[in-house]
Write a protein that holds these residues in place. Sequence first.
Motif, PDB file in Angstrom:
ATOM      1  N   GLY A 144      -0.624   0.462  10.127  1.00 42.21           N
ATOM      2  CA  GLY A 144       0.498   0.648  11.042  1.00 42.21           C
ATOM      3  C   GLY A 144       1.785   1.141  10.417  1.00 42.21           C
ATOM      4  N   SER A 145       1.749   1.527   9.155  1.00 43.23           N
ATOM      5  CA  SER A 145       2.961   1.988   8.484  1.00 43.23           C
ATOM      6  C   SER A 145       3.339   3.394   8.958  1.00 43.23           C
ATOM      7  N   GLU A 146       4.416   3.474   9.691  1.00 43.32           N
ATOM      8  CA  GLU A 146       4.886   4.763  10.193  1.00 43.32           C
ATOM      9  C   GLU A 146       5.352   5.652   9.047  1.00 43.32           C
ATOM     10  N   GLU A 147       5.947   5.053   8.007  1.00 45.45           N
ATOM     11  CA  GLU A 147       6.386   5.835   6.842  1.00 45.45           C
ATOM     12  C   GLU A 147       5.195   6.514   6.167  1.00 45.45           C
ATOM     13  N   SER A 148       4.078   5.786   6.069  1.00 48.68           N
ATOM     14  CA  SER A 148       2.877   6.359   5.455  1.00 48.68           C
ATOM     15  C   SER A 148       2.339   7.502   6.293  1.00 48.68           C
ATOM     16  N   ARG A 149       2.306   7.305   7.593  1.00 53.73           N
ATOM     17  CA  ARG A 149       1.825   8.366   8.484  1.00 53.73           C
ATOM     18  C   ARG A 149       2.675   9.618   8.329  1.00 53.73           C
ATOM     19  N   GLN A 150       3.994   9.400   8.272  1.00 50.79           N
ATOM     20  CA  GLN A 150       4.912  10.533   8.134  1.00 50.79           C
ATOM     21  C   GLN A 150       4.693  11.243   6.806  1.00 50.79           C
ATOM     22  N   TRP A 151       4.546  10.498   5.716  1.00 51.91           N
ATOM     23  CA  TRP A 151       4.321  11.107   4.409  1.00 51.91           C
ATOM     24  C   TRP A 151       3.022  11.912   4.419  1.00 51.91           C
ATOM     25  N   ARG A 161       1.495  13.229   7.011  1.00 56.74           N
ATOM     26  CA  ARG A 161       1.681  14.440   7.847  1.00 56.74           C
ATOM     27  C   ARG A 161       2.486  15.495   7.084  1.00 56.74           C
ATOM     28  N   ASP A 162       3.571  15.049   6.459  1.00 56.14           N
ATOM     29  CA  ASP A 162       4.432  15.994   5.731  1.00 56.14           C
ATOM     30  C   ASP A 162       3.694  16.675   4.597  1.00 56.14           C
ATOM     31  N   ASN A 163       2.732  15.986   4.018  1.00 51.53           N
ATOM     32  CA  ASN A 163       1.981  16.521   2.889  1.00 51.53           C
ATOM     33  C   ASN A 163       0.581  16.994   3.265  1.00 51.53           C
ATOM     34  N   ARG A 164       0.374  17.120   4.583  1.00 49.42           N
ATOM     35  CA  ARG A 164      -0.852  17.679   5.157  1.00 49.42           C
ATOM     36  C   ARG A 164      -2.131  16.934   4.800  1.00 49.42           C
ATOM     37  N   TYR A 165      -2.056  15.621   4.876  1.00 45.81           N
ATOM     38  CA  TYR A 165      -3.240  14.791   4.681  1.00 45.81           C
ATOM     39  C   TYR A 165      -3.567  14.087   5.986  1.00 45.81           C
ATOM     40  N   ASN A 166      -4.847  13.799   6.188  1.00 49.42           N
ATOM     41  CA  ASN A 166      -5.258  13.022   7.358  1.00 49.42           C
ATOM     42  C   ASN A 166      -5.189  11.536   7.044  1.00 49.42           C
ATOM     43  N   TRP A 167      -4.994  10.764   8.064  1.00 47.86           N
ATOM     44  CA  TRP A 167      -5.018   9.319   7.844  1.00 47.86           C
ATOM     45  C   TRP A 167      -5.965   8.700   8.803  1.00 47.86           C
ATOM     46  N   VAL A 198      -3.031   8.986  -2.040  1.00 47.07           N
ATOM     47  CA  VAL A 198      -3.446   9.248  -0.659  1.00 47.07           C
ATOM     48  C   VAL A 198      -4.289   8.095  -0.126  1.00 47.07           C
ATOM     49  N   VAL A 199      -5.180   7.549  -0.942  1.00 48.98           N
ATOM     50  CA  VAL A 199      -6.012   6.417  -0.506  1.00 48.98           C
ATOM     51  C   VAL A 199      -5.121   5.236  -0.095  1.00 48.98           C
ATOM     52  N   SER A 200      -4.138   4.931  -0.915  1.00 44.95           N
ATOM     53  CA  SER A 200      -3.227   3.821  -0.588  1.00 44.95           C
ATOM     54  C   SER A 200      -2.385   4.125   0.642  1.00 44.95           C
ATOM     55  N   LEU A 201      -1.896   5.342   0.734  1.00 39.04           N
ATOM     56  CA  LEU A 201      -1.082   5.719   1.894  1.00 39.04           C
ATOM     57  C   LEU A 201      -1.918   5.719   3.179  1.00 39.04           C
ATOM     58  N   GLN A 202      -3.163   6.144   3.091  1.00 41.75           N
ATOM     59  CA  GLN A 202      -4.041   6.104   4.272  1.00 41.75           C
ATOM     60  C   GLN A 202      -4.286   4.664   4.717  1.00 41.75           C
ATOM     61  N   LYS A 203      -4.475   3.777   3.758  1.00 41.43           N
ATOM     62  CA  LYS A 203      -4.666   2.357   4.096  1.00 41.43           C
ATOM     63  C   LYS A 203      -3.407   1.811   4.777  1.00 41.43           C
ATOM     64  N   ALA A 204      -2.246   2.138   4.244  1.00 43.87           N
ATOM     65  CA  ALA A 204      -0.988   1.685   4.853  1.00 43.87           C
ATOM     66  C   ALA A 204      -0.842   2.251   6.265  1.00 43.87           C
ATOM     67  N   ALA A 205      -1.217   3.521   6.446  1.00 43.00           N
ATOM     68  CA  ALA A 205      -1.130   4.148   7.771  1.00 43.00           C
ATOM     69  C   ALA A 205      -2.059   3.453   8.755  1.00 43.00           C
ATOM     70  N   ARG A 206      -3.286   3.142   8.323  1.00 45.84           N
ATOM     71  CA  ARG A 206      -4.224   2.424   9.201  1.00 45.84           C
ATOM     72  C   ARG A 206      -3.697   1.030   9.562  1.00 45.84           C
ATOM     73  N   TYR A 237       0.835  -1.208   0.000  1.00 46.00           N
ATOM     74  CA  TYR A 237       0.000   0.000   0.000  1.00 46.00           C
ATOM     75  C   TYR A 237       0.869   1.258   0.000  1.00 46.00           C
ATOM     76  N   PHE A 238       1.914   1.255   0.829  1.00 51.18           N
ATOM     77  CA  PHE A 238       2.795   2.420   0.904  1.00 51.18           C
ATOM     78  C   PHE A 238       3.439   2.708  -0.456  1.00 51.18           C
ATOM     79  N   ASN A 239       4.009   1.672  -1.067  1.00 48.12           N
ATOM     80  CA  ASN A 239       4.714   1.882  -2.332  1.00 48.12           C
ATOM     81  C   ASN A 239       3.775   2.221  -3.482  1.00 48.12           C
TER      82      ASN A 239
END
Length: 188
Positions: free
Chosen positions: A173-180, A182-188, A163-171, A146-148
């Motif tokens: 538990g992907s810390e990298e996704s959460r960081q991305w 946050r850095d790009n001002r999206y909610n997860w 963003v949809v894929s990164l949000q799924k990865a964050a949910r 999901y992250f990649n």
Amino acid sequence: TLASYTIEGMTLKDYVVDCEREYAKEKGEGFSKALSFSGVMVVVIFSVLTWNRSQIWNNSISLLENASGQYPKIASLYNNIGMAYGDSGNVAKEIENYQKTIDLDPRMTEPYINLAFRYASLEQNEKAIEYYKKVIELEPDAQIAYFNIGILYAKAGQDSLGVVSLQKAARLGSEESRQWLRDNRYNW
């Protein structure tokens, strides 16, 4: 094994015994000299066998290729061979071995991840995404996939899909996704 080597039409063992007899006859010095000669022959034989084996252990590719010859149905061997070829820069052989891994065990996720990573590095993002989606099909909680996928979509300017894929990865538990996110001002 020693029995499989031949010299002058004799097995190695028979050759050593014959040499011992000839040596003892020529020298006439008895059994102890023949035994000493046998010891030297054993050292020479094992030195040759060790040298032969060291050629197989020369590098990871030759070692793994040798193992795959002995165990041709073990999928993980081909995945490891693919990684070794990738490390050496031989992309064609790398991809070929990942495909062989998939042929042997289509439920194994590692070769799909490795293929996706390789295709992304070659900027063949559509193929990379295809392989990451296969990983998700096999392992629905695969954070890395999901992250990649999210990163590849974002690089392609398809932010909403990314963003949809990164949000799924964050949910998941992907810390990298959460960081991305946050850095790009999206909610997860």
